[in-house]
Design a protein around this motif. Structure first.
Motif, PDB file in Angstrom:
ATOM      1  N   ALA A 224     -15.530  31.384  -3.839  1.00 44.47           N
ATOM      2  CA  ALA A 224     -14.679  30.509  -3.596  1.00 44.47           C
ATOM      3  C   ALA A 224     -13.933  31.118  -5.527  1.00 44.47           C
ATOM      4  O   ALA A 224     -13.083  30.851  -4.860  1.00 44.47           O
ATOM      5  N   GLY A 225     -14.730  31.218  -5.971  1.00 44.87           N
ATOM      6  CA  GLY A 225     -14.354  31.442  -7.709  1.00 44.87           C
ATOM      7  C   GLY A 225     -13.730  32.713  -6.954  1.00 44.87           C
ATOM      8  O   GLY A 225     -12.187  33.161  -8.176  1.00 44.87           O
ATOM      9  N   HIS A 226     -13.936  34.401  -6.929  1.00 44.92           N
ATOM     10  CA  HIS A 226     -13.847  35.254  -6.332  1.00 44.92           C
ATOM     11  C   HIS A 226     -12.396  35.035  -5.469  1.00 44.92           C
ATOM     12  O   HIS A 226     -10.817  35.526  -5.841  1.00 44.92           O
ATOM     13  N   ARG A 227     -11.963  34.086  -4.362  1.00 46.32           N
ATOM     14  CA  ARG A 227     -11.353  34.326  -3.885  1.00 46.32           C
ATOM     15  C   ARG A 227      -9.799  33.072  -4.639  1.00 46.32           C
ATOM     16  O   ARG A 227      -8.470  33.518  -4.203  1.00 46.32           O
ATOM     17  N   LEU A 228      -9.809  32.166  -5.194  1.00 45.89           N
ATOM     18  CA  LEU A 228      -9.489  32.167  -6.280  1.00 45.89           C
ATOM     19  C   LEU A 228      -8.910  32.911  -6.724  1.00 45.89           C
ATOM     20  O   LEU A 228      -7.292  32.493  -7.285  1.00 45.89           O
ATOM     21  N   ALA A 229      -9.941  33.325  -6.619  1.00 47.38           N
ATOM     22  CA  ALA A 229      -8.853  34.724  -8.399  1.00 47.38           C
ATOM     23  C   ALA A 229      -7.791  35.902  -7.414  1.00 47.38           C
ATOM     24  O   ALA A 229      -7.215  35.445  -8.650  1.00 47.38           O
ATOM     25  N   GLN A 230      -8.142  35.221  -6.307  1.00 49.57           N
ATOM     26  CA  GLN A 230      -7.238  36.479  -5.916  1.00 49.57           C
ATOM     27  C   GLN A 230      -5.804  35.541  -4.997  1.00 49.57           C
ATOM     28  O   GLN A 230      -5.100  36.588  -5.322  1.00 49.57           O
ATOM     29  N   LEU A 231      -6.145  34.072  -4.875  1.00 43.86           N
ATOM     30  CA  LEU A 231      -4.925  33.705  -4.970  1.00 43.86           C
ATOM     31  C   LEU A 231      -4.261  33.515  -6.094  1.00 43.86           C
ATOM     32  O   LEU A 231      -2.568  33.178  -6.317  1.00 43.86           O
ATOM     33  N   ASN A 232      -4.294  33.226  -7.449  1.00 49.19           N
ATOM     34  CA  ASN A 232      -3.510  33.826  -8.703  1.00 49.19           C
ATOM     35  C   ASN A 232      -3.460  34.786  -8.853  1.00 49.19           C
ATOM     36  O   ASN A 232      -1.803  34.975  -9.594  1.00 49.19           O
ATOM     37  N   LEU A 233      -3.699  35.569  -8.367  1.00 49.27           N
ATOM     38  CA  LEU A 233      -3.247  37.242  -8.243  1.00 49.27           C
ATOM     39  C   LEU A 233      -2.024  36.980  -7.609  1.00 49.27           C
ATOM     40  O   LEU A 233      -1.083  37.773  -7.932  1.00 49.27           O
ATOM     41  N   THR A 235      -0.551  34.081  -6.990  1.00 52.93           N
ATOM     42  CA  THR A 235       1.037  33.772  -7.183  1.00 52.93           C
ATOM     43  C   THR A 235       1.121  33.881  -8.827  1.00 52.93           C
ATOM     44  O   THR A 235       2.183  33.339  -9.129  1.00 52.93           O
ATOM     45  N   THR A 236       0.525  34.910  -9.506  1.00 47.36           N
ATOM     46  CA  THR A 236       0.889  34.928 -10.779  1.00 47.36           C
ATOM     47  C   THR A 236       2.132  35.764 -11.333  1.00 47.36           C
ATOM     48  O   THR A 236       3.158  35.048 -11.815  1.00 47.36           O
ATOM     49  N   ASN A 237       3.225  36.036 -10.025  1.00 47.32           N
ATOM     50  CA  ASN A 237       4.499  36.396  -9.886  1.00 47.32           C
ATOM     51  C   ASN A 237       5.216  36.047  -9.722  1.00 47.32           C
ATOM     52  O   ASN A 237       6.415  36.386  -9.574  1.00 47.32           O
ATOM     53  N   ILE A 238       4.827  35.024  -8.804  1.00 45.59           N
ATOM     54  CA  ILE A 238       5.933  34.619  -8.424  1.00 45.59           C
ATOM     55  C   ILE A 238       6.351  33.620  -8.850  1.00 45.59           C
ATOM     56  O   ILE A 238       5.710  32.217  -9.726  1.00 45.59           O
ATOM     57  N   ALA A 239       7.607  33.343  -9.434  1.00 43.63           N
ATOM     58  CA  ALA A 239       8.072  31.915  -9.665  1.00 43.63           C
ATOM     59  C   ALA A 239       8.141  31.111  -9.407  1.00 43.63           C
ATOM     60  O   ALA A 239       9.033  31.224  -8.452  1.00 43.63           O
ATOM     61  N   PRO A 240       7.783  29.653  -9.670  1.00 46.72           N
ATOM     62  CA  PRO A 240       8.451  28.917  -9.134  1.00 46.72           C
ATOM     63  C   PRO A 240       9.736  28.622  -8.647  1.00 46.72           C
ATOM     64  O   PRO A 240      10.201  27.955  -7.519  1.00 46.72           O
ATOM     65  N   ALA A 241      10.689  28.476  -9.753  1.00 47.30           N
ATOM     66  CA  ALA A 241      12.581  28.434  -9.910  1.00 47.30           C
ATOM     67  C   ALA A 241      12.424  29.113  -9.061  1.00 47.30           C
ATOM     68  O   ALA A 241      13.564  28.894  -8.336  1.00 47.30           O
ATOM     69  N   SER A 242      12.019  30.519  -8.208  1.00 49.24           N
ATOM     70  CA  SER A 242      12.368  31.866  -7.648  1.00 49.24           C
ATOM     71  C   SER A 242      12.288  30.748  -6.238  1.00 49.24           C
ATOM     72  O   SER A 242      13.534  31.591  -5.338  1.00 49.24           O
ATOM     73  N   ARG A 311     -14.463  26.715 -10.882  1.00 47.52           N
ATOM     74  CA  ARG A 311     -13.218  25.358 -11.255  1.00 47.52           C
ATOM     75  C   ARG A 311     -12.347  25.968 -12.209  1.00 47.52           C
ATOM     76  O   ARG A 311     -11.111  25.284 -12.503  1.00 47.52           O
ATOM     77  N   THR A 312     -12.189  26.904 -12.806  1.00 47.70           N
ATOM     78  CA  THR A 312     -11.796  27.675 -13.744  1.00 47.70           C
ATOM     79  C   THR A 312     -10.100  27.610 -12.990  1.00 47.70           C
ATOM     80  O   THR A 312      -8.893  28.013 -13.654  1.00 47.70           O
ATOM     81  N   GLU A 313     -10.798  28.551 -12.097  1.00 42.46           N
ATOM     82  CA  GLU A 313      -9.500  29.537 -11.071  1.00 42.46           C
ATOM     83  C   GLU A 313      -8.860  28.702 -10.798  1.00 42.46           C
ATOM     84  O   GLU A 313      -7.592  28.343  -9.859  1.00 42.46           O
ATOM     85  N   LEU A 314      -9.790  27.400  -9.961  1.00 37.75           N
ATOM     86  CA  LEU A 314      -9.370  26.285  -8.963  1.00 37.75           C
ATOM     87  C   LEU A 314      -8.012  25.514  -9.844  1.00 37.75           C
ATOM     88  O   LEU A 314      -6.849  25.621  -9.406  1.00 37.75           O
ATOM     89  N   SER A 315      -8.202  25.320 -11.288  1.00 43.78           N
ATOM     90  CA  SER A 315      -6.923  25.058 -12.128  1.00 43.78           C
ATOM     91  C   SER A 315      -6.182  25.373 -12.750  1.00 43.78           C
ATOM     92  O   SER A 315      -4.533  24.733 -12.309  1.00 43.78           O
ATOM     93  N   ARG A 316      -6.237  27.061 -12.682  1.00 43.63           N
ATOM     94  CA  ARG A 316      -5.356  27.544 -12.985  1.00 43.63           C
ATOM     95  C   ARG A 316      -3.543  27.441 -11.575  1.00 43.63           C
ATOM     96  O   ARG A 316      -2.697  27.058 -11.297  1.00 43.63           O
ATOM     97  N   HIS A 317      -4.531  26.820  -9.618  1.00 40.61           N
ATOM     98  CA  HIS A 317      -4.112  27.638  -9.057  1.00 40.61           C
ATOM     99  C   HIS A 317      -3.862  25.839  -8.721  1.00 40.61           C
ATOM    100  O   HIS A 317      -2.053  26.072  -8.138  1.00 40.61           O
ATOM    101  N   VAL A 318      -3.674  25.180  -9.200  1.00 39.80           N
ATOM    102  CA  VAL A 318      -3.501  23.501  -8.948  1.00 39.80           C
ATOM    103  C   VAL A 318      -2.098  24.082  -9.867  1.00 39.80           C
ATOM    104  O   VAL A 318      -1.247  22.721  -9.914  1.00 39.80           O
ATOM    105  N   THR A 319      -1.904  24.805 -11.651  1.00 38.14           N
ATOM    106  CA  THR A 319      -1.378  24.911 -12.041  1.00 38.14           C
ATOM    107  C   THR A 319      -0.097  24.919 -11.856  1.00 38.14           C
ATOM    108  O   THR A 319       1.093  24.607 -11.371  1.00 38.14           O
ATOM    109  N   TRP A 320      -0.102  26.355 -10.997  1.00 39.11           N
ATOM    110  CA  TRP A 320       0.711  26.919  -9.746  1.00 39.11           C
ATOM    111  C   TRP A 320       1.926  25.676  -8.997  1.00 39.11           C
ATOM    112  O   TRP A 320       3.055  25.615  -8.944  1.00 39.11           O
ATOM    113  N   TRP A 321       1.005  25.252  -8.505  1.00 39.06           N
ATOM    114  CA  TRP A 321       1.240  24.251  -7.801  1.00 39.06           C
ATOM    115  C   TRP A 321       2.383  22.797  -8.157  1.00 39.06           C
ATOM    116  O   TRP A 321       2.988  21.913  -7.902  1.00 39.06           O
ATOM    117  N   GLN A 322       1.867  22.212  -9.037  1.00 34.06           N
ATOM    118  CA  GLN A 322       1.970  21.311 -10.360  1.00 34.06           C
ATOM    119  C   GLN A 322       3.892  21.930 -11.039  1.00 34.06           C
ATOM    120  O   GLN A 322       4.067  21.229 -10.526  1.00 34.06           O
TER     121      GLN A 322
END
Length: 336
Positions: A224-233, A235-242, A311-322
């Motif tokens: 789960a931690g690895h897959r969430l880290a992949q998800l964050n990779l 989304t990292t270059n996807i600016a929400p405003a774009s 938990r850290t990677e999940l929090s990062r991903h939730v922040t992207w959605w927020q």
């Protein structure tokens, strides 16, 4: 509108039996990548922390012998039957758990023998010496069981099989088994041989073997931690405003909203919430058993560190959605 996405939800899902948490994460990752038109990250999952080999962990028990002729003289307190058991063909090839059980039963019986009146002071002295030697070696027998028993070893090594999305079978049984083994550890520390000898070690190991929860939990946390880290990779270059210039609505945003509610909230958050619960229930018991052993560091990395990573990677991903929700007209809400 400020929306809280963090509450982790307990939602009943009807899913096929092989749709475990790893499949849910993979499905969510693929759908999100498709909507964002971005190739999913494909990095290899790091190996789990290595465990020392069994042969390097097992310690020989001191060879304590009681003359069989004298043992027959102790028939009234059943030491002769215990000695006969140990010298049988099965007794000579005892597993580490059965060896520990034998040692505890011997100590308990011998303690009762020594409390009796003895005319044969020479035999009494010999029994007292054996009792002292057995007490000194019991920690070795207990550690041999913890570190080299095949059933426990399988649980500690892990297995490449994730737990289901929710309500994994065997959680309470695994908790019970670990609790009993901790009680055993406590009784040994207190030299309460009678209480320790009453714990059915094989029954507790059978519960762990039957449900295989610990082996699956550590893999699930790492995966789960690895897959969430992949998800964050991803989304990292996807600016929400774009995704919504001038806050305009679009079909892509509506699809994203569906992916969020149907796959992230209802499956991914549910799954990680369950993993968090299992970890909080079982890891303290496992840590208590192994904290003073040679496997403590590796197990801490396999359970505690991978849990923290998840938990850290999940929090990062939730922040992207927020952030996306605050900058685009998604109006995402977490179901209550």
């Amino acid at each position: 509108m400020k929306v809280c996405l963090l509450p982790l939800l307990l939602i009943s899902l009807s899913a096929c039996s092989n749709y475990n948490g790893d499949k849910a994460l993979q499905n969510y990752q693929q759908r999100l990548a498709r909507v964002l038109d971005t190739p999913p990250a494909d990095t290899a999952m790091p190996d789990a922390a290595a465990l020392a080999k069994q042969r390097d962990l097992k310690q020989p028990l001191p060879d304590v012998r009681l003359d069989l002729t004298d043992a027959y003289a102790t028939r009234h307190c059943s030491l002769d039957s215990l000695i006969g058991e140990r010298n049988s063909s099965l007794g000579k090839v005892y597993s580490a758990s059965k060896q520990l059980s034998y040692e505890l039963r011997f100590l308990s019986q011998l303690q009762q023998c020594l409390a009796q009146s003895w005319d044969n002071t020479l035999l009494l002295s010999q029994l007292q010496q054996v009792y002292q030697q057995k007490q000194l070696s019991i920690d070795i027998a207990f550690n041999n069981m913890l570190l080299t028993d095949d059933t426990l070893r399988k649980e500690l090594l892990g297995v490449r099989q994730a737990l289901p999305l929710n309500a994994a079978a065997g959680i309470s049984e695994t908790w019970q088994a670990l609790t009993e083994l901790n009680r055993l550890q406590k009784f040994i520390a207190e030299q309460n041989w009678q209480a320790a000898s009453q714990i059915d070690i094989e029954q507790q190991l059978q519960l762990l073997y039957q449900y295989n929860v610990l082996a699956r939990l550590q893999y699930s946390l790492r995966d789960a931690g690895h897959r969430l880290a992949q998800l964050n990779l991803l989304t990292t270059n996807i600016a929400p405003a774009s995704l919504c210039p001038q806050r305009r609505d679009s079909e892509k945003l509506r699809i994203l909203s569906n992916v969020f509610s149907k796959y992230f909230v209802s499956e991914v958050q549910l799954y990680t919430s369950e993993l968090n619960r299992y970890q909080q229930q079982l890891w303290p018991l496992l840590l208590q058993l192994y904290q003073h052993t040679a496997l403590n560091n590796a197990l801490t990395q396999r359970f505690e560190q991978t849990h923290l990573t998840m938990r850290t990677e999940l929090s990062r991903h939730v922040t992207w959605w927020q952030t996306l929700n605050s900058q685009c007209p998604l109006e995402l809400t977490a179901r209550q």
